[in-house]
Design a protein around this motif. Structure first.
Motif, short mmCIF file in Angstrom:
data_model
loop_
_atom_site.label_atom_id
_atom_site.label_comp_id
_atom_site.label_asym_id
_atom_site.label_seq_id
_atom_site.Cartn_x
_atom_site.Cartn_y
_atom_site.Cartn_z
N PRO A 167 -19.25 -22.25 26.98
CA PRO A 167 -17.92 -21.71 26.64
C PRO A 167 -16.97 -22.79 26.11
O PRO A 167 -16.20 -22.53 25.19
CB PRO A 167 -17.41 -21.15 27.97
N ILE A 190 -19.65 -15.56 19.43
CA ILE A 190 -20.75 -15.38 20.39
C ILE A 190 -22.02 -14.98 19.64
O ILE A 190 -23.10 -15.52 19.89
CB ILE A 190 -20.36 -14.31 21.44
N TYR A 202 -23.39 -18.04 17.64
CA TYR A 202 -23.88 -19.16 18.44
C TYR A 202 -25.13 -18.77 19.22
O TYR A 202 -26.07 -19.55 19.33
CB TYR A 202 -22.80 -19.65 19.40
N SER A 203 -25.15 -17.54 19.76
CA SER A 203 -26.29 -17.16 20.59
C SER A 203 -27.51 -16.87 19.74
O SER A 203 -28.63 -17.23 20.11
CB SER A 203 -25.98 -15.91 21.41
N LEU A 255 -17.86 -23.56 22.50
CA LEU A 255 -17.36 -22.51 21.62
C LEU A 255 -15.85 -22.68 21.42
O LEU A 255 -15.35 -22.57 20.29
CB LEU A 255 -17.64 -21.13 22.21
#
Lengths: 331, 309
Positions: free
Chosen positions: B213, B121, B124-125, B216
Motif C-alpha cells: 500500500p 490496484i 499493480y496487481s 502504491l
C-alpha cells in the motif's frame, strides 16, 4: 583473518512460466512451458570481495541478481546472506534485518529514482525503512554525509532527480544503496547506461567505497573491460548456467571453457588480428535448450558426450570449469 | 515564509514553464477568467442579484414573460427578462450555475475517487484482480453514461419515499454521473501504473520491504495522477453536460432548485411562442461555461504532455 563467506547461492533455479493461456492449452492439449532463466546455479562470494557474472544478453545474469535481491520468485535452491559478523553478539532484530539486507544499484539511472521525490527523500528512504536515524536532524545529517561520500554536495539533496546527469544520478543511486549500511551490494550493470568517461568515475567510486566500508559486491556486466577493473572472481554464464568460475587473473591469462575463450577473443584490440575466431551461430531458445552441454551446437570441440551428458563444474587448478573437453584434457 | 523566500517563490513562479505557457495562450487566459468570474458569481449569487428566484413567496405572476431590458416592454429591473412565473432569468442563471458547478465538480471527484484506486490496484496487481476490475470497467463502458445515470436515478426514485426525492436529488445525480464515468479514469491510471511498476525505483522500494500500500501511495500515485487530473478537468465539462441533459429530460434536479439544464427545459416550451430569452440565456451560459472548462483542460493536457513541449 580467515576468509568469511558473505553470500552463498546453492543450486538456484529460476523458471518463468511462459505457458500459453489456459484455454489455448486445453484446446490444443499443450503442456505447461517453462523458461529456465537460471538453471542449477551455485556460487559463493567471500566477504569484502567482488564476484562478477559475465555473459551475453539473455543468459540470466540479471535474473540471478534479482533473485539474490529477493525481487524474483525462485523455483528452487537456497540463498544465504551472512550480514552479521560471527563474532558479534546477536543484535536487535531490526539491526539484524538491516545487516542481512541486500541493496542494489540498478542499470538505468533514469528509471531507478522516483522523479517526484527530492534527492534527500530518495536517499533517506532506506534510513526510514530500517529506523536508522534518531530524529529528523540526525537523518538530514546522515543524508548530507552520504551525498558528500559519493561526490555530490549536501545541498543537492534539495533538488529533484531530473536536475542531474546520468552519472550524478548513479551517484545518488549509490548513496541510497549505502544509506541503510548494507554489507552486500548487487550492482546490475551499473555503468552500461553511462558514457565511457563517466563509467570510470563511477567504477572508481565503487572500488573506493568497497575499500572504505568493506563491502561485498555481486557485479553483473557484459563488458569485459569493466569486469577486469572490478572483479576478484568471475563467473561466466551461458544460458542460465555457469560454465566457468575463476579468479580474474586466470580468466584473462588462462581461460579454460571454449565459450570463455570465444568471449575473450571478441574483445577488440589495436593489433588488428585478422584471423580472429568468432562465435558462430546464435544463442539457442532457452525454452527448448539443447541436450547435454548447452554450448555444444556452437562449440568447435563438441563430441558425442557433449551432446548427451551435462557437464558439471570440475576443479582445474584455481578454476572450476564445466566442460567435457577440458576434463578429458582434449583442450 | 520569509520575505526573501516569498520573492524567490514569485520569481520561480514567473520563470516556470507552466506560467510561461499560460501567459502565451490568450484563449486559456480568457477561459480561465471566464470560469473564475462564473465561479464567483454563481457561489456569491446573493451579492450580484437581489432576487431569490426559487422562493415562491417572492414571485409575482404579474411580472411573467417580461422580455430582456433592450426589447420593447423590457425593464432595467430584469436585465435578461423573466419566465412564465415571473422569475428573473439572470438570478435564475446564477443559482442554476451554482447547482451545475456543484454537481459537475462533486461527480468528477467521486469518479476519480473510484477510478484512480481501482486503476492503480488493477495495474499493480495484474492477474485475475486486473482482469476482474477491467472487465467490469469494459462492460460499463459499453453502456452510455446517460443510460447508467437514468437507471440509477430511476432505481432511487422508485425505492425511496416521495417526500425525500427533493432532498436526495443532487446526491443521486452526483452518484449517477460519478459512477457512470469512473472507467475512463481507471483505464488511464492503470496504463500509467503498468509503466511505472516495472521501473527500478519500485524495485528499490521493494528491496527495503516497503509494504505494497505504501508503494502504491508514495511511489506510483504521484507518478500516474497527472494525466488523470487533466482528463478530470475535461470531465467536469462533460459532467455538467450530462447533468444538464438529465435535468432537461426531467430526471435531474427538482424544479425548486433548478440547474442550467432545468432552466433550458422550462424555457424550451416557450420557444415557439416567442419568449426566446427564457431558454436562450441559460443555454448561452452553459455553452460558455463548458467551452471555458474544456479550453483549460485542453491547455493542461498540452502543457503537461512532455511530447508536445
Amino acid at each position: 583473518m580467515p576468509e568469511q563467506v558473505a553470500v552463498q547461492v546453492d543450486s538456484l533455479k529460476v523458471y518463468f512460466d511462459v505457458s500459453p493461456p489456459l484455454v489455448t492449452r486445453l484446446l490444443n492439449k499443450l503442456p505447461r512451458q517453462y523458461l529456465k532463466a537460471v538453471d542449477d546455479l551455485s556460487f559463493s562470494i567471500t566477504k569484502g570481495q567482488t564476484f562478477s557474472l559475465v555473459g551475453e544478453s539473455g543468459c540470466g545474469k540479471s535474473t540471478v541478481a534479482r533473485s539474490v535481491a529477493g525481487l524474483c520468485r525462485i523455483h528452487d535452491g537456497q540463498i544465504t546472506i551472512n550480514g552479521t559478523d560471527a563474532d558479534l553478539p546477536a543484535a536487535r532484530q531490526d539491526q539484524r534485518d538491516a545487516a542481512e539486507q541486500v541493496q542494489m544499484i540498478f542499470q538505468s539511472p533514469y528509471a531507478s529514482l522516483n522523479p517526484r521525490w527530492r534527492v534527500r527523500d530518495i536517499v533517506a528512504e532506506p534510513i526510514r525503512a530500517f529506523k536508522l536515524a534518531r530524529d529528523k536532524a540526525d537523518e538530514r545529517q546522515q543524508v548530507a554525509r552520504l551525498l558528500e561520500q559519493v561526490g555530490l554536495s549536501a545541498s543537492d539533496g534539495e533538488k529533484y532527480p531530473h536536475e542531474f546527469s546520468g552519472g550524478q544520478r548513479q551517484r545518488i543511486s549509490i548513496a541510497r544503496a549505502l544509506s541503510s549500511r548494507p554489507k552486500f551490494l548487487i550492482c546490475d550493470e551499473p555503468t552500461s547506461a553511462l558514457d565511457v568517461s563517466v563509467q570510470a568515475q563511477i567504477l572508481n567510486l565503487m572500488t573506493q567505497l568497497q575499500d572504505e566500508l568493506g563491502l561485498t559486491y555481486l557485479f553483473i556486466s557484459h563488458d569485459l573491460a569493466v569486469i577486469d577493473h572490478m572483479s576478484d572472481w568471475v563467473g561466466v554464464m551461458y544460458l542460465g548456467r555457469i560454465c566457468e568460475i575463476t579468479p580474474k587473473s586466470e580468466l584473462f591469462a588462462n581461460p579454460r571453457h571454449p565459450y570463455t575463450r570465444m568471449l575473450l577473443a571478441t574483445v577488440p584490440d589495436l593489433q588488428g588480428k585478422s584471423n580472429r575466431p568468432t562465435i558462430t551461430g546464435e544463442v539457442p531458445n532457452p525454452i527448448t535448450p539443447p541436450t547435454g552441454c548447452y554450448f555444444h551446437p556452437r562449440c568447435p570441440h563438441a563430441e558425442d558426450r557433449c551432446r548427451s551428458e551435462r557437464p558439471t563444474l570440475q576443479t582445474h587448478g584455481p578454476t572450476r570449469v564445466a566442460c567435457h573437453a577440458v576434463q578429458e584434457k582434449r583442450l | 515564509m520569509t520575505k526573501a523566500g516569498l520573492i524567490k517563490f514569485r520569481n520561480d513562479f514567473l520563470d516556470h514553464d507552466i506560467t510561461y505557457s499560460f501567459l502565451h495562450s490568450p484563449a486559456t487566459i480568457i477561459a480561465a477568467l471566464v470560469t473564475l468570474v462564473m465561479f464567483v458569481m454563481a457561489f456569491g449569487a446573493p451579492l450580484f442579484t437581489s432576487y431569490t428566484p426559487f422562493d415562491p413567496g417572492s414571485l409575482n405572476l404579474m411580472d411573467a414573460f417580461i422580455p430582456p431590458a433592450w426589447e420593447d416592454g423590457g425593464t432595467a429591473l430584469h436585465v435578461m427578462g423573466t419566465d412564465g412565473q415571473g422569475r428573473d432569468i439572470f438570478a435564475a442563471i446564477l443559482y442554476g450555475t451554482q447547482v451545475s458547478l456543484t454537481v459537475g465538480l462533486l461527480s468528477v471527484l467521486l469518479s476519480i475517487g473510484i477510478g484512480i484506486p481501482l486503476g492503480i490496484i488493477a495495474g499493480y496487481s495484474g492477474g485475475w484482480v486486473d482482469t476482474v476490475i477491467m472487465r467490469i470497467a469494459d462492460i460499463q463502458l459499453t453502456i452510455p453514461p446517460i443510460l447508467i445515470a437514468l437507471m440509477i436515478d430511476g432505481i432511487t426514485r422508485t425505492s425511496i419515499s416521495r417526500d425525500l426525492h427533493e432532498v436526495v436529488a443532487i446526491p443521486v445525480l452526483v452518484a449517477s454521473i460519478g459512477i457512470a464515468s469512473w472507467p475512463q479514469y481507471a483505464r488511464i491510471t492503470r496504463s500509467g501504473t503498468l509503466v511505472e511498476r516495472n521501473k527500478d525505483y519500485i524495485a528499490a522500494a521493494k528491496l527495503i520491504r516497503t509494504p505494497v500500500p505504501l508503494i502504491l501511495l508514495r511511489h506510483i500515485l504521484p507518478n500516474v495522477i497527472g494525466p488523470t487530473l487533466i482528463v478530470a478537468t475535461i470531465g467536469v465539462a462533460v459532467a455538467i453536460i450530462i447533468e444538464a441533459t438529465l435535468s432537461f429530460l426531467g430526471v435531474g434536479v427538482p424544479p425548486t432548485t433548478p440547474s442550467l439544464g432545468t432552466l433550458i427545459r422550462i424555457g424550451n416550451s416557450f420557444l415557439f411562442s416567442g419568449e426566446w430569452w427564457i431558454t436562450f440565456f441559460p443555454a448561452l451560459t452553459l455553452v460558455i461555461l463548458v467551452l471555458s472548462v474544456n479550453l483549460i483542460g485542453d491547455w493542461l493536457r498540452d502543457t503537461f504532455n512532455p511530447k508536445l513541449r
